[in-house]
Write an enzyme that holds these catalytic residues in place. Structure first.
Site, PDB file in Angstrom:
ATOM      1  N   PRO A  84       0.826  -1.210   0.000  1.00 48.13           N
ATOM      2  CA  PRO A  84       0.000   0.000   0.000  1.00 48.13           C
ATOM      3  C   PRO A  84       0.860   1.261   0.000  1.00 48.13           C
ATOM      4  CG  PRO A  84      -0.875  -1.591   1.554  1.00 48.13           C
ATOM      5  CD  PRO A  84       0.426  -2.146   1.055  1.00 48.13           C
ATOM      6  N   CYS A  85       0.379   2.294  -0.708  1.00 44.25           N
ATOM      7  CA  CYS A  85       1.228   3.464  -0.955  1.00 44.25           C
ATOM      8  C   CYS A  85       0.858   4.676  -0.130  1.00 44.25           C
ATOM      9  CB  CYS A  85       1.145   3.836  -2.437  1.00 44.25           C
ATOM     10  SG  CYS A  85      -0.515   4.340  -2.974  1.00 44.25           S
ATOM     11  N   GLN A  86      -0.184   4.600   0.735  1.00 44.13           N
ATOM     12  CA  GLN A  86      -0.656   5.807   1.405  1.00 44.13           C
ATOM     13  C   GLN A  86       0.426   6.496   2.226  1.00 44.13           C
ATOM     14  OE1 GLN A  86      -2.117   2.844   1.456  1.00 44.13           O
ATOM     15  NE2 GLN A  86      -4.347   2.973   1.406  1.00 44.13           N
TER      16      GLN A  86
END
Length: 633
Positions: A84-86
């Site tokens: 995940p890139c958040q």
């Protein structure tokens, strides 16, 4: 599938990366994905002649709970996926700051490494946001490179724009390829000025041509606060068209006061900007005929084939499309990995970059920005002829009115003073005077048992409000719960004298302000920790930057327990003071006050994000098919 390259997919999402690899001859044997909605999409595309092939096992679970031991010695040659890139994304920077590997999600690369160490594939492909290498001074990126290298992999990484590889969308992504033998060179772009063929980029019009109707009229807009502006936005531009920086004669937004997708209308003869996973009612991309794109059109913009089934409600499908790797980009990367590293070919499907190659997509991006200014100027000349812009005398507005309020949003304005109050009602008298370049406001709580006098000064408004540069407010209040209504009166006075819609539109987004508007407050409150914290955060110089709780508690002269209680009290009064409790992306002891005033819109969320997620689990937060538009917290 004879000669297929057995591949394990981690963090599979809706399968965009997997689909591109499958189309290039990779056999996806298993997908690991934590979200059930995404797993439903993956399952819908497995079997028979479906898009991902007949035999893909779907593990709907946290990657930390996934047991990779059964894939040891199972002939897995490749592992693909991106955590995940958040924690590294641009949206994260505007929401709460980049915390990178300081958050559990930012450390999922360690699990990725553990699985690589067990399964021992020849190659892995890691995909993530373009900002990862520069996040937090590059420390997290260097840590990742070291971890992958220690497993014996050579690494090549590039930031690429999907539009250069045939996707009708500008979408920058970081691609890293890890390998043990031979060498890998990234493929040349397949489209655009950097490509060998100089083939033009794929445009939106090309991608969705057969989905259009020549009979469709241009729509009037979306309704709501900003919807009527959409027909006025030139193709390719966004809300910034209505800013002073773009030369607009009647500004309605401060520069960079909104996310760049607000009111973004596509140029049909160019690729779109990056699709978002959680768009609001006024968030683009919008069709050039002033409407939202359909799901079928959005799939095309992300390069999904029409037969790829994406399962869920409208908002879930939009989220899955927006979070996906474009399959067309994945196909080019996969084919290059196949031809160079796993099934060597003398004639590559996609030529490699020559020594010294440098992509020009960033330069082209800057050129587009200059072009947008030119487009804006032409539109302004058409929409605002000189006769309309002729100077006209503006009559100063002076007014006196009274407000009866119970809570934040139950308010009644009156021309005369109320004689009595009921229950928890409060009464205020507001006097507004305008002189040359200045608004003066007297704000007084009526019938209060005690009065505290204070002041507010706002300067630097002329860039946006023209004839008004300063606001001076004299306050007489009972306690800090009156302050919300002071700011309602200020917003009302400013909007009445401009074309702006809200105080935040004038002030600018806290994370990227032009630092034009300056606010200094002194309410005369300093008795309790809550009052001292309010006095501190009510000045623009105290907002928009992180500090530790320890440092803040020293500034407001209280202990950490009292500080937590004070933050809760201010959030109850709709001051957006953020911590790890309200925004999990923030590290444990950090705190940030976003604005020196409370959030005045009833739709601006100030409840804990954790509480919001808990209470809305399983609900569809859509409105007429579109996600609701809230101030981003």
């Amino acid at each position: 599938m004879i000669g297929a390259i057995k591949t394990l997919s981690l963090f599979s999402g809706a399968g965009g990366l997997d689909l591109g690899f499958h189309q290039a001859g990779f056999e996806i044997v298993a997908c690991v994905e934590i979200e059930e909605a995404y797993c439903k999409t993956l399952r819908a595309n497995v079997g028979g002649n479906r898009a991902l092939g007949p035999d893909v096992e779907i593990f709907c679970q946290d990657v930390n709970a996934f047991d990779p031991s059964r894939f040891v010695d199972a002939g897995i040659e490749c592992i693909v996926g991106g955590p995940p890139c958040q924690t590294f994304s641009a949206a994260g920077r505007r929401s709460g700051g980049v915390i990178g590997t300081g958050d559990a999600r930012g450390r999922l690369f360690e699990r990725y490494c553990e699985i690589l160490a067990l399964v021992q594939p020849k190659v892995f492909v890691f995909e993530n946001v373009y900002g990862l290498p520069g996040a937090n001074g590059g420390g997290p990126w260097r840590e990742m490179l070291r971890a992958f290298s220690e497993l014996g992999y050579k690494l090549k990484a590039e930031v690429v724009d999907a539009a250069d590889y045939g996707v009708p969308q500008h979408r920058e992504r970081l691609i890293m390829v890890g390998y043990r033998e031979k060498d890998f060179i990234f493929p040349m772009p397949t489209c655009g000025p950097d490509s060998p063929s100089k083939a033009p980029l794929v445009t939106i019009r090309e991608a969705v041509a057969d989905l259009q109707s020549s009979d469709e009229p241009y729509h009037d807009g979306l309704g709501g606060m900003y919807g009527h502006l959409l027909p006025l936005v030139p193709e390719g531009l966004n809300y910034s068209f209505f800013t002073a920086e773009m030369g607009h004669p009647e500004p309605q937004f401060a520069w960079r006061s909104k996310f760049h997708d607000l009111l973004y209308k596509v140029d049909p003869d160019a690729p779109a900007r990056t699709l978002k996973a959680q768009p609001g009612k006024f968030t683009g991309p919008f069709h050039w005929k002033n409407r939202h794109f359909t799901l079928e059109e959005l799939r095309r913009l992300q390069s999904f084939p029409d037969d790829y089934e994406i399962v869920g409600r409208y908002s879930q499908i939009v989220g899955q499309i927006g979070n996906s790797v474009p399959p067309r980009l994945a196909y080019v990367i996969a084919s290059s990995v196949r031809d160079q590293l796993l099934r060597s070919k003398k004639k590559l499907e996609f030529p490699v970059r020559p020594l010294g190659f440098s992509s020009t997509f960033r330069q082209r991006q800057r050129q587009r920005s200059r072009t947008f200014h030119e487009i804006a100027q032409r539109a302004i000349e058409q929409q605002y002829p000189k006769s309309r812009l002729a100077n006209q005398a503006v009559e100063a507005i002076h007014e006196t009115y009274f407000v009866v309020s119970e809570g934040h949003f139950k308010r009644i304005e009156k021309d005369t003073a109320p004689r009595k109050l009921a229950g928890e009602e409060r009464s205020y008298k507001i006097v507004v005077r305008e002189t040359k370049g200045k608004i003066s406001i007297d704000f007084a709580r009526r019938l209060a048992s005690a009065e505290v006098r204070g002041s507010i000064r706002i300067t630097g408004l002329s860039k946006y409000l023209g004839r008004i540069d300063r606001v001076d407010v004299v306050t007489s209040i009972g306690d800090y719960r009156d302050i919300f209504h002071i700011w309602v009166a200020i917003e009302r006075a400013l909007i009445k004298r401009s074309r702006f819609f809200s105080l935040i539109d004038i002030y600018g987004h806290y994370a990227n302000r032009g630092d034009t508007v300056n606010i200094v407050c002194d309410f005369g409150l300093a008795t309790t920790p809550s009052e001292r914290l309010l006095e501190f955060v009510s000045n623009s110089s105290s907002c928009g930057t992180f500090m530790t709780k320890k440092h803040l508690s020293a500034l407001v002269k209280c202990n950490l327990r009292e500080l937590d209680e004070a933050i809760t009290n201010l959030r109850d009064e709709r001051f957006d003071v953020r911590t790890s409790r309200t925004h999990p992306i923030i590290t444990g002891d950090k705190v940030i006050a976003t604005y020196p005033f409370p959030l005045l819109s009833a739709k601006a969320l100030v409840i804990s994000k954790v509480e919001m997620l808990d209470s809305s689990a399983g609900q569809d937060n859509s409105e007429s098919g579109y996600a609701q538009s809230y101030l981003p917290l």
